[in-house]
Design a protein around this motif. Structure first.
Motif, PDB file in Angstrom:
ATOM      1  N   PRO A 136      53.152 122.572  28.186  1.00 51.97           N
ATOM      2  CA  PRO A 136      53.521 123.085  29.501  1.00 51.97           C
ATOM      3  C   PRO A 136      54.974 123.522  29.574  1.00 51.97           C
ATOM      4  O   PRO A 136      55.787 123.128  28.734  1.00 51.97           O
ATOM      5  N   TYR A 137      55.290 124.326  30.549  1.00 62.21           N
ATOM      6  CA  TYR A 137      56.640 124.804  30.824  1.00 62.21           C
ATOM      7  C   TYR A 137      57.226 125.571  29.635  1.00 62.21           C
ATOM      8  O   TYR A 137      58.394 125.448  29.319  1.00 62.21           O
ATOM      9  N   ALA A 159      55.385 121.177  39.860  1.00 62.24           N
ATOM     10  CA  ALA A 159      55.697 122.162  38.823  1.00 62.24           C
ATOM     11  C   ALA A 159      56.937 122.973  39.185  1.00 62.24           C
ATOM     12  O   ALA A 159      57.798 123.237  38.336  1.00 62.24           O
ATOM     13  N   ARG A 205      60.054 120.856  38.630  1.00 57.76           N
ATOM     14  CA  ARG A 205      60.400 120.676  37.214  1.00 57.76           C
ATOM     15  C   ARG A 205      60.948 121.955  36.603  1.00 57.76           C
ATOM     16  O   ARG A 205      61.856 121.913  35.773  1.00 57.76           O
ATOM     17  N   ARG A 206      60.419 123.100  37.013  1.00 62.26           N
ATOM     18  CA  ARG A 206      60.956 124.363  36.489  1.00 62.26           C
ATOM     19  C   ARG A 206      62.407 124.563  36.932  1.00 62.26           C
ATOM     20  O   ARG A 206      63.252 124.970  36.143  1.00 62.26           O
ATOM     21  N   HIS A 223      53.550 117.086  31.762  1.00 64.61           N
ATOM     22  CA  HIS A 223      53.186 117.595  33.090  1.00 64.61           C
ATOM     23  C   HIS A 223      53.896 116.801  34.165  1.00 64.61           C
ATOM     24  O   HIS A 223      54.145 115.630  34.004  1.00 64.61           O
TER      25      HIS A 223
END
Length: 235
Positions: free
Chosen positions: A67-68, A137, A140-141, A235
Motif C-alpha cells: 500500500p501507499y 488513508a 497516512r498519505r 494499511h
C-alpha cells in the motif's frame, strides 16, 4: 560505502538510540551520523574527479509496492534529489518502478537511506493515531508527505554543509559537473520526459509526519538490498 564508515555510522546511531542518552545527546549523535554520510559523498566525488573509474555514472530501478506505493515513491524521490540523483517514476503493476540515475556512490547512499527511512516511516505511522473523523488513508498519505518533505530539507542542509569546505574550493565545481552529467544521462534515456502535475492531498497528517521527519535518523542502519527486502508501510 566502506565498512569503516558504515561501522562509525552504526555506532553513532546505537548511541543515539541508547535510553540513557538525553534528547540533546541523541540529537548530536544522529547529526554526526548524517554528517558522515554527506562527507562520504563529497569525498567520493573528489576522488572520482581525479580517477573517474572509481565512481561511474549509473542507474538502477527500484520497485515500490502497495500500500501507499505513490507515497513511498515520493519518499524515494525526496531522498534522491538532495543526494544528486534523479529519478523517473513509472507505473508497474499495482505499484511503481523508479528509474534512478546517479553516480555509483550516490546511488549507494540513496539505497542506504531510503531503506532505513521506510522502516522509520512504518514505525512512525504505527504510532500516529488517526484523528477522530479523519479518513485513515488520507491521513497516512499526508503524514508521509510531511515526513518526506522534512527529510529532504534535512538532507539538503547536510549536503550543503559538507560541500562548503573552505579547504577545497573546487568542491562546488565538481559537484555541479556531476549533477550535469547525471542530467545528461537521464535525458539520453528519456528524451521526451514530462513533469507530473503537483499532487494535492486532503489528509490532516502532514504536521505529524513532518515532526517524525525531524526526529528521523538519517544514518541508514539495517540495509538489505535483495529482491523484496524493502519493508512496506501497512494499511
Amino acid at each position: 560505502m566502506s565498512e569503516a564508515m558504515l561501522s562509525k555510522v552504526r555506532k553513532l546511531l546505537a548511541q543515539a538510540e541508547d535510553p540513557a542518552c538525553t534528547p540533546a545527546e541523541s540529537a548530536a549523535f544522529t547529526a554526526k551520523a548524517t554528517e558522515l554520510i554527506a562527507r562520504y559523498g563529497v569525498d567520493r566525488a573528489l576522488l572520482a574527479a581525479r580517477d573517474p573509474a572509481t565512481d561511474p555514472v549509473g542507474d538502477r530501478v527500484v520497485e515500490v509496492v502497495a500500500p501507499y506505493a505513490r507515497d513511498k515513491a515520493g519518499l524515494l524521490a525526496a531522498v534522491a534529489e538532495p543526494l544528486r540523483c534523479r529519478c523517473v517514476r513509472r507505473r508497474h503493476g499495482s505499484g511503481f518502478a523508479l528509474h534512478l540515475f546517479g553516480f555509483a556512490s550516490d546511488l549507494e547512499r540513496v539505497d542506504l537511506l531510503f531503506t532505513s527511512l521506510l522502516v522509520q516511516a512504518a514505525h512512525g505511522l504505527a504510532g500516529a493515531p488517526v484523528p477522530a473523523g479523519a479518513h485513515p488513508a488520507a491521513f497516512r498519505r499526508s503524514w508521509l508527505a510531511g515526513f518526506a518533505q522534512v527529510v529532504a530539507g534535512r538532507l539538503r542542509a547536510a549536503e550543503a554543509v559538507a560541500a562548503a569546505d573552505p579547504g577545497t574550493p573546487s568542491v562546488a565545481l565538481v559537484l555541479a559537473d556531476r549533477s550535469d552529467r547525471v542530467r545528461r544521462r537521464l535525458a539520453e534515456a528519456y528524451p521526451r520526459l514530462r513533469t507530473a502535475p503537483p499532487r494535492r492531498l486532503a489528509g490532516t497528517g502532514f504536521g505529524s509526519g513532518a515532526e517524525a521527519g525531524r526526529r528521523a535518523d538519517l544514518g541508514g542502519r539495517g540495509v538489505s538490498t535483495g529482491p523484496g527486502s524493502r519493508p512496506g508501510i501497512g494499511h
